[in-house]
Design a protein around this motif. Sequence first.
Motif, mmCIF file in Angstrom:
data_model
loop_
_atom_site.group_PDB
_atom_site.id
_atom_site.type_symbol
_atom_site.label_atom_id
_atom_site.label_comp_id
_atom_site.label_asym_id
_atom_site.label_seq_id
_atom_site.Cartn_x
_atom_site.Cartn_y
_atom_site.Cartn_z
ATOM 1 N N LEU A 106 0.837 -1.199 0.000
ATOM 2 C CA LEU A 106 0.000 0.000 0.000
ATOM 3 C C LEU A 106 0.874 1.252 0.000
ATOM 4 O O LEU A 106 0.589 2.221 -0.718
ATOM 5 C CB LEU A 106 -0.925 -0.015 1.212
ATOM 6 C CG LEU A 106 -1.870 1.177 1.351
ATOM 7 C CD1 LEU A 106 -2.817 1.254 0.165
ATOM 8 C CD2 LEU A 106 -2.643 1.103 2.660
ATOM 9 N N TRP A 107 1.941 1.242 0.773
ATOM 10 C CA TRP A 107 2.850 2.389 0.785
ATOM 11 C C TRP A 107 3.540 2.541 -0.574
ATOM 12 O O TRP A 107 3.683 3.666 -1.085
ATOM 13 C CB TRP A 107 3.896 2.201 1.883
ATOM 14 C CG TRP A 107 4.958 3.247 1.865
ATOM 15 C CD1 TRP A 107 4.877 4.532 2.329
ATOM 16 C CD2 TRP A 107 6.284 3.099 1.319
ATOM 17 N NE1 TRP A 107 6.067 5.193 2.116
ATOM 18 C CE2 TRP A 107 6.949 4.341 1.496
ATOM 19 C CE3 TRP A 107 6.964 2.055 0.710
ATOM 20 C CZ2 TRP A 107 8.254 4.554 1.087
ATOM 21 C CZ3 TRP A 107 8.274 2.255 0.301
ATOM 22 C CH2 TRP A 107 8.902 3.487 0.487
ATOM 23 N N LEU A 108 3.944 1.411 -1.176
ATOM 24 C CA LEU A 108 4.591 1.478 -2.486
ATOM 25 C C LEU A 108 3.670 2.068 -3.545
ATOM 26 O O LEU A 108 4.134 2.725 -4.487
ATOM 27 C CB LEU A 108 5.037 0.082 -2.922
ATOM 28 C CG LEU A 108 6.303 -0.503 -2.311
ATOM 29 C CD1 LEU A 108 6.563 -1.884 -2.882
ATOM 30 C CD2 LEU A 108 7.500 0.401 -2.542
ATOM 31 N N SER A 109 2.362 1.810 -3.405
ATOM 32 C CA SER A 109 1.423 2.260 -4.434
ATOM 33 C C SER A 109 1.330 3.780 -4.518
ATOM 34 O O SER A 109 0.786 4.302 -5.495
ATOM 35 C CB SER A 109 0.037 1.678 -4.173
ATOM 36 O OG SER A 109 -0.527 2.220 -2.987
ATOM 37 N N PHE A 110 1.871 4.481 -3.538
ATOM 38 C CA PHE A 110 1.862 5.941 -3.565
ATOM 39 C C PHE A 110 3.218 6.515 -3.955
ATOM 40 O O PHE A 110 3.454 7.709 -3.792
ATOM 41 C CB PHE A 110 1.459 6.490 -2.185
ATOM 42 C CG PHE A 110 0.100 6.073 -1.733
ATOM 43 C CD1 PHE A 110 -1.039 6.538 -2.374
ATOM 44 C CD2 PHE A 110 -0.046 5.206 -0.669
ATOM 45 C CE1 PHE A 110 -2.291 6.155 -1.957
ATOM 46 C CE2 PHE A 110 -1.301 4.812 -0.240
ATOM 47 C CZ PHE A 110 -2.431 5.288 -0.893
ATOM 48 N N THR A 111 4.118 5.661 -4.485
ATOM 49 C CA THR A 111 5.468 6.099 -4.830
ATOM 50 C C THR A 111 5.808 5.687 -6.257
ATOM 51 O O THR A 111 5.045 4.969 -6.916
ATOM 52 C CB THR A 111 6.509 5.491 -3.869
ATOM 53 O OG1 THR A 111 6.577 4.068 -4.078
ATOM 54 C CG2 THR A 111 6.127 5.752 -2.415
ATOM 55 N N THR A 112 6.982 6.102 -6.688
ATOM 56 C CA THR A 112 7.508 5.702 -8.005
ATOM 57 C C THR A 112 8.655 4.717 -7.847
ATOM 58 O O THR A 112 9.490 4.591 -8.748
ATOM 59 C CB THR A 112 8.010 6.937 -8.770
ATOM 60 O OG1 THR A 112 9.049 7.581 -7.994
ATOM 61 C CG2 THR A 112 6.885 7.919 -9.032
ATOM 62 N N TYR A 113 8.705 4.002 -6.755
ATOM 63 C CA TYR A 113 9.814 3.082 -6.469
ATOM 64 C C TYR A 113 9.887 2.002 -7.552
ATOM 65 O O TYR A 113 8.864 1.456 -7.978
ATOM 66 C CB TYR A 113 9.604 2.455 -5.100
ATOM 67 C CG TYR A 113 10.726 1.554 -4.650
ATOM 68 C CD1 TYR A 113 12.000 2.057 -4.462
ATOM 69 C CD2 TYR A 113 10.506 0.203 -4.407
ATOM 70 C CE1 TYR A 113 13.041 1.242 -4.045
ATOM 71 C CE2 TYR A 113 11.537 -0.622 -3.986
ATOM 72 C CZ TYR A 113 12.799 -0.092 -3.807
ATOM 73 O OH TYR A 113 13.821 -0.916 -3.397
ATOM 74 N N ASP A 114 11.114 1.691 -7.989
ATOM 75 C CA ASP A 114 11.303 0.697 -9.047
ATOM 76 C C ASP A 114 11.993 -0.565 -8.561
ATOM 77 O O ASP A 114 12.326 -1.439 -9.356
ATOM 78 C CB ASP A 114 12.102 1.284 -10.206
ATOM 79 C CG ASP A 114 13.503 1.740 -9.787
ATOM 80 O OD1 ASP A 114 13.838 1.607 -8.586
ATOM 81 O OD2 ASP A 114 14.247 2.227 -10.654
ATOM 82 N N LEU B 73 -1.896 9.849 -5.224
ATOM 83 C CA LEU B 73 -2.838 9.013 -5.975
ATOM 84 C C LEU B 73 -2.510 8.983 -7.465
ATOM 85 O O LEU B 73 -3.357 8.574 -8.268
ATOM 86 C CB LEU B 73 -4.269 9.532 -5.775
ATOM 87 C CG LEU B 73 -4.801 9.498 -4.338
ATOM 88 C CD1 LEU B 73 -6.200 10.105 -4.276
ATOM 89 C CD2 LEU B 73 -4.831 8.066 -3.803
ATOM 90 N N GLY B 74 -1.297 9.365 -7.818
ATOM 91 C CA GLY B 74 -0.941 9.412 -9.232
ATOM 92 C C GLY B 74 -0.996 8.065 -9.911
ATOM 93 O O GLY B 74 -1.461 7.943 -11.057
ATOM 94 N N ASN B 75 -0.526 7.013 -9.219
ATOM 95 C CA ASN B 75 -0.578 5.668 -9.801
ATOM 96 C C ASN B 75 -2.011 5.211 -10.022
ATOM 97 O O ASN B 75 -2.317 4.554 -11.029
ATOM 98 C CB ASN B 75 0.154 4.681 -8.901
ATOM 99 C CG ASN B 75 1.658 4.856 -8.947
ATOM 100 O OD1 ASN B 75 2.209 5.222 -9.979
ATOM 101 N ND2 ASN B 75 2.328 4.611 -7.831
ATOM 102 N N TYR B 76 -2.889 5.546 -9.084
ATOM 103 C CA TYR B 76 -4.292 5.140 -9.215
ATOM 104 C C TYR B 76 -4.981 5.931 -10.324
ATOM 105 O O TYR B 76 -5.826 5.390 -11.053
ATOM 106 C CB TYR B 76 -5.018 5.342 -7.885
ATOM 107 C CG TYR B 76 -4.545 4.411 -6.797
ATOM 108 C CD1 TYR B 76 -5.096 3.138 -6.655
ATOM 109 C CD2 TYR B 76 -3.525 4.779 -5.922
ATOM 110 C CE1 TYR B 76 -4.658 2.268 -5.667
ATOM 111 C CE2 TYR B 76 -3.077 3.911 -4.931
ATOM 112 C CZ TYR B 76 -3.645 2.668 -4.809
ATOM 113 O OH TYR B 76 -3.201 1.808 -3.834
ATOM 114 N N THR B 77 -4.616 7.181 -10.467
ATOM 115 C CA THR B 77 -5.177 7.978 -11.561
ATOM 116 C C THR B 77 -4.751 7.410 -12.916
ATOM 117 O O THR B 77 -5.571 7.291 -13.845
ATOM 118 C CB THR B 77 -4.728 9.437 -11.433
ATOM 119 O OG1 THR B 77 -5.104 9.944 -10.160
ATOM 120 C CG2 THR B 77 -5.346 10.284 -12.521
#
Length: 331
Positions: A62-70, A81-85
Amino acid sequence: MTVDQIPATGRTGPVESTGRTAPPQRPRISMTARRHRAFYLFTSPWIIGFLLLTVVPMAYALWLSFTTYDGISPHWSYVGLGNYTELFSDPQTWNSLGRTGLFALTSVPLSIIAGLGLAVQVNRPIKARGLFRTLLYLPAVVPPVGVGLTFKALFDQNSGAANGVITLFGFDALGWLADPYARYVLLMSVLWAAGNVMIISLAGLQDVPRELHEAARIDGASAWRTFRSITVPLLSPVLLFQTVTGVIASVQTIMPLLLSPDGTTAGVTALPQSNYLYMMHVFSQYFALGRYGYASALLWVLFVLILIVTGLIFKFTSGVVFYNVDPEAKK
């Protein structure tokens, strides 16, 4: 002065005949407290495993889903919420989700029907019934990797047994692992494990009272009418369980990746379009593109969708599922 002559106000505890003070007694533990302690003692391994292997990874995802971590670079940013958008505006996400829904609507009913049909057959008083049950259940214990490799070998275009049989009758070899036939191979690989559904349905069939079947037979009911009006309603809790677990398993299947020509996580981008399901989209984002944040958002959306679909299944089947004991009754 003897022990009995000691004043009561001077005594600090029970006194023995030797003149020494007895140790204080331990407080007694009630039976309820003993049961509670035993319950938490025996369930503590599962609770610890659930917290460490389920809750913590889900919270991390859940924390990763709010980041750009690769997954590699220490340079990442918080995107909210950029990933969800992006997820909800990605046509590939919707297309893979639609294929997954179609696959679930096809594979789950077929698996239940096949498993129930096999259970009815092996529930009859036939010779070597135990042997047939064992042989039909054996494919269900084969690991998914083994099933994928087996079907990939059977349906290989150049050396597969399926094309070997077809060419014997004068037909051209087919590309079973490519579109448009790949979806049928995937469906057959799922039905291969119908023995899992069979064994659960068999347990449910053996729980149906024989007196009801005998009464229906005396009343002149046919075998089909008995099965439809008595057996199926009494099996409805088992069928509901198989429906819920089947839907959850079908939307999380990784069998398309195991059937791919490449057979590796990097080959997920070369899958046939008909087998590019939602989980394959997740694998692609994780391992092929290294977008851990976006893939984690995909997984959390899938988790919410599974909860919604499961809730809808329970809601719309509450009036047709028959329980011998009211599941809402309080003890």
